[in-house]
Design an enzyme around this catalytic site. Structure first.
Site, PDB file in Angstrom:
ATOM      1  N   GLY A  21       9.153  -5.456  26.884  1.00  0.00           N
ATOM      2  CA  GLY A  21       7.863  -5.696  26.444  1.00  0.00           C
ATOM      3  C   GLY A  21       7.438  -7.143  26.674  1.00  0.00           C
ATOM      4  N   PRO A  22       6.202  -7.683  26.338  1.00  0.00           N
ATOM      5  CA  PRO A  22       5.977  -8.956  26.546  1.00  0.00           C
ATOM      6  C   PRO A  22       6.923 -10.040  25.792  1.00  0.00           C
ATOM      7  CG  PRO A  22       4.320  -7.764  25.772  1.00  0.00           C
ATOM      8  CD  PRO A  22       5.272  -6.932  25.747  1.00  0.00           C
ATOM      9  N   PRO A  23       6.741 -11.318  25.980  1.00  0.00           N
ATOM     10  CA  PRO A  23       7.465 -12.178  25.283  1.00  0.00           C
ATOM     11  C   PRO A  23       7.108 -12.334  23.924  1.00  0.00           C
ATOM     12  CG  PRO A  23       6.461 -13.414  27.155  1.00  0.00           C
ATOM     13  CD  PRO A  23       5.904 -11.930  27.068  1.00  0.00           C
ATOM     14  N   GLY A  24       7.950 -12.650  23.056  1.00  0.00           N
ATOM     15  CA  GLY A  24       7.584 -12.950  21.596  1.00  0.00           C
ATOM     16  C   GLY A  24       7.593 -11.631  20.764  1.00  0.00           C
ATOM     17  N   VAL A  25       7.542 -10.494  21.267  1.00  0.00           N
ATOM     18  CA  VAL A  25       7.293  -9.230  20.401  1.00  0.00           C
ATOM     19  C   VAL A  25       8.623  -8.862  19.392  1.00  0.00           C
ATOM     20  CG1 VAL A  25       5.673  -8.442  21.759  1.00  0.00           C
ATOM     21  CG2 VAL A  25       7.939  -7.727  22.293  1.00  0.00           C
ATOM     22  N   GLY A  26       9.768  -9.684  19.651  1.00  0.00           N
ATOM     23  CA  GLY A  26      10.934  -9.382  18.817  1.00  0.00           C
ATOM     24  C   GLY A  26      11.910  -8.536  19.521  1.00  0.00           C
ATOM     25  N   LYS A  27      12.219  -8.753  20.945  1.00  0.00           N
ATOM     26  CA  LYS A  27      13.280  -8.269  21.567  1.00  0.00           C
ATOM     27  C   LYS A  27      14.421  -8.863  21.096  1.00  0.00           C
ATOM     28  CE  LYS A  27      11.422  -9.086  25.525  1.00  0.00           C
ATOM     29  NZ  LYS A  27       9.887  -9.683  25.289  1.00  0.00           N
ATOM     30  N   THR A  28      14.529 -10.115  21.133  1.00  0.00           N
ATOM     31  CA  THR A  28      15.909 -10.897  20.894  1.00  0.00           C
ATOM     32  C   THR A  28      16.399 -10.627  19.489  1.00  0.00           C
ATOM     33  OG1 THR A  28      15.019 -12.350  22.412  1.00  0.00           O
ATOM     34  CG2 THR A  28      17.149 -13.027  21.260  1.00  0.00           C
ATOM     35  N   SER A  35      -6.261  -1.963  38.647  1.00  0.00           N
ATOM     36  CA  SER A  35      -7.053  -1.379  37.585  1.00  0.00           C
ATOM     37  C   SER A  35      -8.362  -2.217  37.394  1.00  0.00           C
ATOM     38  CB  SER A  35      -6.200  -1.739  36.532  1.00  0.00           C
ATOM     39  OG  SER A  35      -6.214  -3.010  35.901  1.00  0.00           O
ATOM     40  N   LYS A  79      -3.973  -3.140  26.575  1.00  0.00           N
ATOM     41  CA  LYS A  79      -5.379  -3.516  27.087  1.00  0.00           C
ATOM     42  C   LYS A  79      -6.446  -3.054  25.916  1.00  0.00           C
ATOM     43  CE  LYS A  79      -5.151  -2.798  32.058  1.00  0.00           C
ATOM     44  NZ  LYS A  79      -5.135  -1.861  33.124  1.00  0.00           N
TER      45      LYS A  79
HETATM   46  P1  ADP Z   1      11.293 -11.801  22.647  1.00  0.00           P
HETATM   47  O1  ADP Z   1      12.672 -11.943  22.817  1.00  0.00           O
HETATM   48  O2  ADP Z   1      10.686 -10.566  22.451  1.00  0.00           O
HETATM   49  O3  ADP Z   1      10.650 -12.737  23.579  1.00  0.00           O
HETATM   50  P2  ADP Z   1      11.697 -12.854  19.985  1.00  0.00           P
HETATM   51  O4  ADP Z   1      12.870 -11.895  19.450  1.00  0.00           O
HETATM   52  O5  ADP Z   1      12.298 -14.406  20.433  1.00  0.00           O
HETATM   53  O6  ADP Z   1      10.777 -12.199  21.045  1.00  0.00           O
HETATM   54  O7  ADP Z   1      10.789 -13.046  18.684  1.00  0.00           O
HETATM   55  C1  ADP Z   1      10.142 -14.433  18.646  1.00  0.00           C
HETATM   56  C2  ADP Z   1       9.937 -14.413  17.114  1.00  0.00           C
HETATM   57  O8  ADP Z   1       9.064 -13.684  16.316  1.00  0.00           O
HETATM   58  C3  ADP Z   1      11.300 -14.408  16.535  1.00  0.00           C
HETATM   59  O9  ADP Z   1      11.204 -15.409  15.503  1.00  0.00           O
HETATM   60  C4  ADP Z   1      11.080 -13.213  15.729  1.00  0.00           C
HETATM   61  O10 ADP Z   1      11.991 -13.149  14.419  1.00  0.00           O
HETATM   62  C5  ADP Z   1       9.813 -13.123  15.420  1.00  0.00           C
HETATM   63  N1  ADP Z   1       9.310 -11.452  15.462  1.00  0.00           N
HETATM   64  C6  ADP Z   1       8.828 -10.988  16.472  1.00  0.00           C
HETATM   65  N2  ADP Z   1       8.632  -9.420  16.034  1.00  0.00           N
HETATM   66  C7  ADP Z   1       8.839  -9.570  14.656  1.00  0.00           C
HETATM   67  C8  ADP Z   1       8.493  -8.378  13.730  1.00  0.00           C
HETATM   68  N3  ADP Z   1       8.033  -7.339  14.062  1.00  0.00           N
HETATM   69  N4  ADP Z   1       8.858  -8.706  12.584  1.00  0.00           N
HETATM   70  C9  ADP Z   1       9.330 -10.197  12.013  1.00  0.00           C
HETATM   71  N5  ADP Z   1       9.454 -11.020  12.926  1.00  0.00           N
HETATM   72  C10 ADP Z   1       9.244 -10.680  14.504  1.00  0.00           C
END
Ligand code: ADP
Length: 811
Positions: A362-369, A685, A728
């Site tokens: 998924g895109p950056p910042g969606v909570g993967k890490t 697209s 989208k």
């Molecule tokens: P990714 O690895 O996908 O780039 P991160 O895991 O670094 O994203 O997430 C970025 C920040 O957003 C982190 O501090 C994370 O805890 C927070 N975050 C992302 N998704 C959620 C969620 N669904 N609920 C709570 N915090 C979230």
């Protein structure tokens, strides 16, 4: 023997008897010993009163203090007491001379001492040795000589004196007396009255004895060699210490070596690793402290000692606990959490450390890490993260050979060192961002790492010893699945995270990001207040992302600024208002791809999907008189350019039904532009969007402003499915779009779309471009409201007056 009369040259047959302990006296031997036992003293005294003759008989067991008859051997030695001396401690020292063998016939009295009747076996001085005896004597001499040499207990003179004896019987007795035999063995010799028999027995004892000695010598030699070696090493080491001390490297190297040895002993290592470290330490010892080679060896040893080889985190997968942790730390993501919990449940049931490899995409910042971190937490295992972004050299994963200067293990083992256990949760971040080139193919190395069949013996070029990765739980992340090489992708179980709606972002900010940043900045209580509207403003106008990473960063930045205000005493609490937001963060950074205020000609809302998530872009087309040139601008990729040509060809093929002069392509120039010129765009697209924009510009018909669209177009106008519909549609929803035209082929993706979006937006699946134009273009072509819709006239107008037929999409 019955005829034998018991008479002898000593004139009598009955003598006092003195028991000997641990000692035996042969005839012709002169020696002294101490006598202490009262009974023995009495016997001595009795002898002294008479002719100084006494029988000496050995005790079978030297431990017995008060021997009885049965404790004494049946053959003793008649001896003459030559001297007696009282010692200060009350015992008597006597000097005796053995005379002859005395066979005890009978004990005749036992009051104060033993008295025995004996038969004396004298051996005349002139006994001549038979040739056989001589041969045996020679043999005994030889053996005895060797024995003397080996044992080193006898000096050469004694040896010479002994072998000088001609009398065969005395010779045998003397040899026997000089051998370190047990009393029992000596007694055996004593009991041999026959000289020949005595020599034979002696020969046998000697050869046995020599064998034992030989063996002893060998053992001794071996022990000595070993001793010498250790001594030598010790000596050399001491010397080396001294040299190093002289060279100024005081305790330095030696202390270092000792420390390493201690570490080695303290750590649990597989034998192979133990041996390797030991060898390296020995090597290190020999390298001068100042040489660079020393550093290389030292670093290598450190690595081997610091990597976990047997240490293990105790982990018991617990689904309920995992669920609690996942819910606590993440808002929403229900499907994703379910998949993760299923995975943990399988782990719990199979009791396995590793398992299928999860890929969070998924895109950056969606909570993967942070999801991966939560998985580690709920499994009670340490978490390590290694980024693979930009890795193009296989050595970054597997390490460099030690021959290179500054060589290091690869990122995998670096991660393991950090983990300190053999079973961490190991996040391989951005696996899609690896590139392969001439330096090797990192993807191939990853294949090996992620393959349970192969990762038991992972080989790192630096470490050299195979490392077992089979207990590691690998999780990977990727922004774009399509960039992962096929075989690698097949090995992973993919879990998609799409991106958040504005509302979800608001919840995440309120429930997670803000509380966490407040904590970090010590803004407890209500020292910092932020309304939902303000948070929404940040989401809308200061971030453009699918995830919440920038949102988190901005909230942190606001917290810092608020903390500063409070710390400076300016105010006790800060309430963030829209105005304050501008002071804190500056003017709005993003104006969203918003719905146009009015319907446009030649301007169509398209939906794009980038790694940052979905976005809405307007495709603009303008028509000017010309010669049929087509200009494409806006940093379009090749696929997108081709797609524009296809769209154009389609419009040409439909010119008639659209009431466009069929030769328009020779008379006008078309300019197709996709704004936000700096952002590279590509992909097929936008096909239907461009076709619609061209058609709108050429027909002068407006496009409904609240319609957005996405779909690939073929030359004949078929609409083909596209990717990223969810992202989208989120972008379209955010922009205020009410209708999304989408390919029929994407209907299956509709269920993934959040209900909040589905309720607000109408999705219209289409399979042909004609349907798109039908839906998007307004009926009346506008030239002049009063005139009837005469497209040819409008077109003629355009050509004659050079009037723009559209393109003012962005006023
Ligand atoms: P990714 O690895 O996908 O780039 P991160 O895991 O670094 O994203 O997430 C970025 C920040 O957003 C982190 O501090 C994370 O805890 C927070 N975050 C992302 N998704 C959620 C969620 N669904 N609920 C709570 N915090 C979230």
């Amino acid at each position: 023997m019955a005829a034998q009369t018991n008479s002898n040259e000593y004139g009598k047959t009955t003598y006092p008897l003195l028991p000997l302990r641990g000692l035996l006296v042969y005839p012709s031997m002169v020696l002294h010993f101490d006598v202490g036992r009262p009974k023995s003293v009495s016997a001595l005294e009795a002898a002294m009163v008479e002719d100084h003759l006494i029988v000496l008989a050995s005790q079978e067991d030297g431990q017995i203090d008060e021997p009885v008859v049965d404790d004494l051997y049946g053959v003793g030695t008649l001896a003459r007491v030559k001297q007696m001396m009282k010692l200060p401690n009350g015992t008597i020292r006597v000097l005796v001379e053995g005379l002859a063998r005395a066979e005890i016939l009978e004990y005749t009295g036992e009051q104060d001492y033993f008295q025995v009747e004996v038969r004396i076996h004298s051996e005349p001085d002139d006994v001549q040795a038979t040739p056989e005896m001589q041969a045996m004597m020679r043999s005994v001499s030889q053996q005895f000589e060797q024995y003397v040499k080996l044992s080193r207990k006898l000096d050469q003179e004694t040896y010479a004196a002994v072998v000088d004896i001609n009398h065969p019987g005395r010779f045998a007795d003397m040899v026997a007396s000089h051998l370190p035999l047990k009393v029992r063995e000596k007694q055996e010799i004593l009991e041999c009255f026959d000289i020949q028999e005595r020599l034979e027995r002696l020969l046998q004892i000697l050869s046995d004895e020599r064998e034992v000695l030989e063996l002893e010598r060998k053992i001794h030699q071996r022990v000595r060699k070993q001793m010498e070696k250790t001594q030598k090493e010790y000596y050399l080491r001491e010397q080396m210490k001294a040299i190093q001390r002289e060279l100024g490297d005081k305790e330095g190297r030696m202390a270092e070596i000792e420390e390493l040895r201690e570490k080695l002993e303290a750590k649990q290592l597989p034998p192979q690793v133990y041996e390797k470290v030991e060898k390296e330490i020995v090597r290190l010892e020999r390298i001068p402290a100042s040489s660079a080679e020393g550093t290389v060896a030292r670093t290598y040893i450190d690595w081997l000692l610091e990597l976990p080889w047997t240490e293990e985190a105790r982990s018991t997968p617990d689904v309920a606990r995992a669920e609690r942790i996942l819910n606590e730390e993440h808002y929403g993501l229900e499907k994703v959490k379910d998949r993760i919990l299923e995975f943990i449940a399988v782990q719990a049931l199979t009791n396995r450390q590793s398992g299928p490899i999860i890929c969070l995409a998924g895109p950056p910042g969606v909570g993967k890490t942070s999801l991966a971190r939560s998985i580690a937490k709920s499994l009670n295992r340490p978490f390590v993260r290694v980024s693979l972004g930009g890795v193009r050299d296989d050595a970054e994963i597997r390490g460099h050979r030690r021959t290179y200067i500054g060589a290091m293990p690869g990122r995998i083992l670096q991660g393991m060192k950090q983990a300190q256990v053999i079973n961490p949760v190991f996040l391989l971040d951005e696996i899609d961002k690896m590139a392969s080139d001439f330096r090797g193919d990192p993807a191939a190395a990853m294949l090996e790492i992620l393959d349970p069949e192969q990762n038991e013996t992972f080989s790192d070029h630096y470490i050299e010893i195979p490392y077992n990765l089979s207990n590691v739980l690998f999780i990977t992340t990727a922004n774009n699945l399509y960039d992962i090489p096929g075989p690698l992708r097949d090995r992973m179980e993919i879990i998609q995270l799409a991106g958040y709606t504005e509302l979800e972002k608001l919840h995440i900010a309120k429930g997670h990001l803000l509380p966490r940043q407040r904590d970090r900045h010590a803004l407890k209580g209500d020292r910092l207040r932020m309304s939902d509207d303000v948070i929404m403003e940040i989401i809308r106008h200061y971030t453009r992302e699918s995830g919440v990473r920038n949102l988190d960063r901005l909230i942190a930045s606001i917290c810092r600024k608020a903390a500063r205000i409070i710390a400076s005493g300016e105010s006790k609490r800060v309430t963030v208002t829209s105005a304050l937001l501008t002071t804190f963060l500056g003017a709005h950074r993003f104006e969203y791809g918003q719905v146009e205020e009015t319907d446009q000609i030649g301007g169509v809302a398209g939906l794009a999907w980038t790694e940052m998530g979905g976005d809405m872009l307007t495709v603009e087309v303008s028509v000017v008189p010309g010669t049929g040139k087509v200009v494409l601008t806006g940093k379009l990729g090749d696929v997108m350019k081709e797609s524009a040509q296809t769209a154009l060809s389609y419009v040409r093929s439909r010119a008639k039904s659209l009431h466009i002069p069929t030769d328009f392509h020779e008379k006008v120039d078309l300019h197709i532009h996709v704004p936000e010129g700096a952002i590279p765009k590509d992909g097929p697209s936008a096909g239907i969007t461009m076709a619609t924009a061209v058609a709108s510009a050429l027909t002068n018909r407006r496009v409904h402003r609240e319609i957005a669209m996405t779909g690939e177009i073929t030359l004949r106008g078929r609409v083909l499915p596209i990717g990223g519909l969810k992202e989208k549609s989120l972008a379209a929803h955010r922009a205020g779009i009410q209708t999304i035209i989408m390919p029929k082929g994407n209907i299956k993706d509709l269920e993934e779309i959040p209900s909040i979006v589905r309720e607000a937006v109408r999705f219209v699946p289409v399979s042909h471009m004609d349907e798109v134009l039908e839906l998007a273009l307004e009926e009346a072509p506008l030239v002049d409201d009063s005139e009837q819709s005469n497209h040819d006239a409008w077109f003629a107008d355009l050509l004659s007056e050079g009037k723009y037929g559209g393109g003012e999409a962005h006023q």
